[in-house]
Structures are given as C-alpha cells and as structure tokens.
Design a protein around this motif. Structure first.
Motif, short mmCIF file in Angstrom:
data_model
loop_
_atom_site.label_atom_id
_atom_site.label_comp_id
_atom_site.label_asym_id
_atom_site.label_seq_id
_atom_site.Cartn_x
_atom_site.Cartn_y
_atom_site.Cartn_z
N UNK A 2 -3.64 -55.78 42.47
CA UNK A 2 -4.79 -55.20 42.29
C UNK A 2 -6.01 -55.78 43.27
N UNK A 3 -7.16 -55.41 42.78
CA UNK A 3 -8.19 -55.71 43.56
C UNK A 3 -8.46 -57.25 43.77
N UNK A 4 -8.16 -58.04 42.75
CA UNK A 4 -8.35 -59.52 42.97
C UNK A 4 -7.53 -60.12 43.96
N UNK A 5 -6.21 -59.49 44.26
CA UNK A 5 -5.37 -60.06 45.00
C UNK A 5 -4.88 -61.16 44.73
N UNK A 6 -4.16 -61.79 45.78
CA UNK A 6 -3.47 -63.24 45.75
C UNK A 6 -3.75 -64.07 46.83
N UNK A 7 -3.86 -65.55 46.62
CA UNK A 7 -4.01 -66.38 47.88
C UNK A 7 -2.52 -66.37 48.52
N UNK A 8 -2.46 -66.45 49.91
CA UNK A 8 -1.39 -66.69 50.72
C UNK A 8 -0.24 -67.42 49.89
N UNK A 9 -0.64 -68.70 49.44
CA UNK A 9 0.39 -69.61 48.95
C UNK A 9 1.17 -68.85 47.98
N UNK A 10 0.27 -68.28 46.91
CA UNK A 10 0.84 -67.54 45.64
C UNK A 10 1.66 -66.51 46.14
N UNK A 11 1.65 -65.85 47.20
CA UNK A 11 2.41 -64.69 47.79
C UNK A 11 3.53 -65.26 48.19
N UNK A 26 -13.21 -70.34 51.00
CA UNK A 26 -13.26 -72.06 51.22
C UNK A 26 -11.94 -72.18 52.08
N UNK A 27 -11.05 -73.01 51.47
CA UNK A 27 -9.84 -73.32 52.41
C UNK A 27 -8.61 -72.13 52.07
N UNK A 28 -9.00 -71.35 51.03
CA UNK A 28 -7.79 -70.50 50.70
C UNK A 28 -8.03 -68.97 51.34
N UNK A 29 -7.20 -68.34 51.69
CA UNK A 29 -7.17 -66.97 52.15
C UNK A 29 -6.52 -65.89 50.91
N UNK A 30 -7.34 -65.18 50.41
CA UNK A 30 -7.06 -64.22 49.50
C UNK A 30 -6.72 -62.96 50.19
N UNK A 31 -5.36 -62.42 49.90
CA UNK A 31 -5.07 -61.10 50.40
C UNK A 31 -5.18 -60.06 49.20
N UNK A 32 -5.28 -58.81 49.69
CA UNK A 32 -5.47 -57.57 48.84
C UNK A 32 -4.83 -56.41 49.56
N UNK A 33 -4.33 -55.51 48.89
CA UNK A 33 -3.80 -54.39 49.69
C UNK A 33 -4.82 -53.52 50.17
#
Length: 110
Positions: free
Chosen positions: A29-38, A68-75
């Motif tokens: 959904x709109x909150x997406x996921x951090x790259x590491x979690x993907x 910050x140091x995290x990149x969050x991805x969303x569709x």
C-alpha cells in the motif's frame, strides 16, 4: 503514456523477481517498504534487490523516497494506471462491454 514508456514498463514487469517486487509493493500500500525489507521478504540479496528496484523505478512502476539512510519504495499506481490505460486504449472497437471483464478484474475490491 507513449509506446516507448509502455514497452519499458512491460519489460520491467516481465522479469520474475521484478514482478514479485511490484506485487509486494502493491500489497504494502501507500506506506511502501524499505529496500532491505523488500529484499528480506523476497529472499534476495540486497544488491540484487537494489538493481531490480532501480529498473522498476526508472520504468515508472515504483517510486523511491529517501528517509535518512533508508530508501522506502512504493508502487506508483499512477504509472500502473497509465500502463493499463495505454493497453486498453481504443478497447474493443467501440464496444466497451467486451472490455468490462478486464476492467473489473483490475479494480480493487478492498
């Protein structure tokens, strides 16, 4: 959407891991996921996931936002909608009832 953009999007989604990434992000959904979690959820190494995320991002199917140091991805649902609209453009030679099953299948029933 132009034909070349549609080809890029379809090529990005036409690889198994990238399709899994896109579907995972749609589910998130709109909150997406951090790259590491993907990477962790799909069981792929971080640098492989990053390469796939980059392709999907360049194709307009996902978006990246730095936190910050995290990149969050969303569709990118706008990009996906544009792809669907391109594919269904001039659908069914003026008989929209023929396209209705495809449109209903793509509609969220949440």
């Amino acid at each position: 959407m132009q034909k070349t953009e549609a080809i890029d999007a379809l090529a990005a989604l036409g690889q198994e891991t990238r399709l899994d990434v896109f579907r995972l992000l749609v589910q998130a959904g709109p909150q997406g996921l951090p790259a590491g979690e993907v990477a962790a959820r799909l069981g792929v190494v971080q640098n492989t996931a990053s390469a796939h995320l980059k392709v999907l991002s360049q194709s307009g199917m996902i978006r990246a936002e730095r936190e910050g140091r995290i990149i969050r991805y969303t569709a990118d649902m706008t990009g996906f909608r544009d792809l669907l609209a391109f594919l269904l453009e001039d659908c069914c030679n003026g008989n929209p009832d023929l396209c209705r099953p495809a449109i209903e299948a793509a509609t969220c029933h949440c």
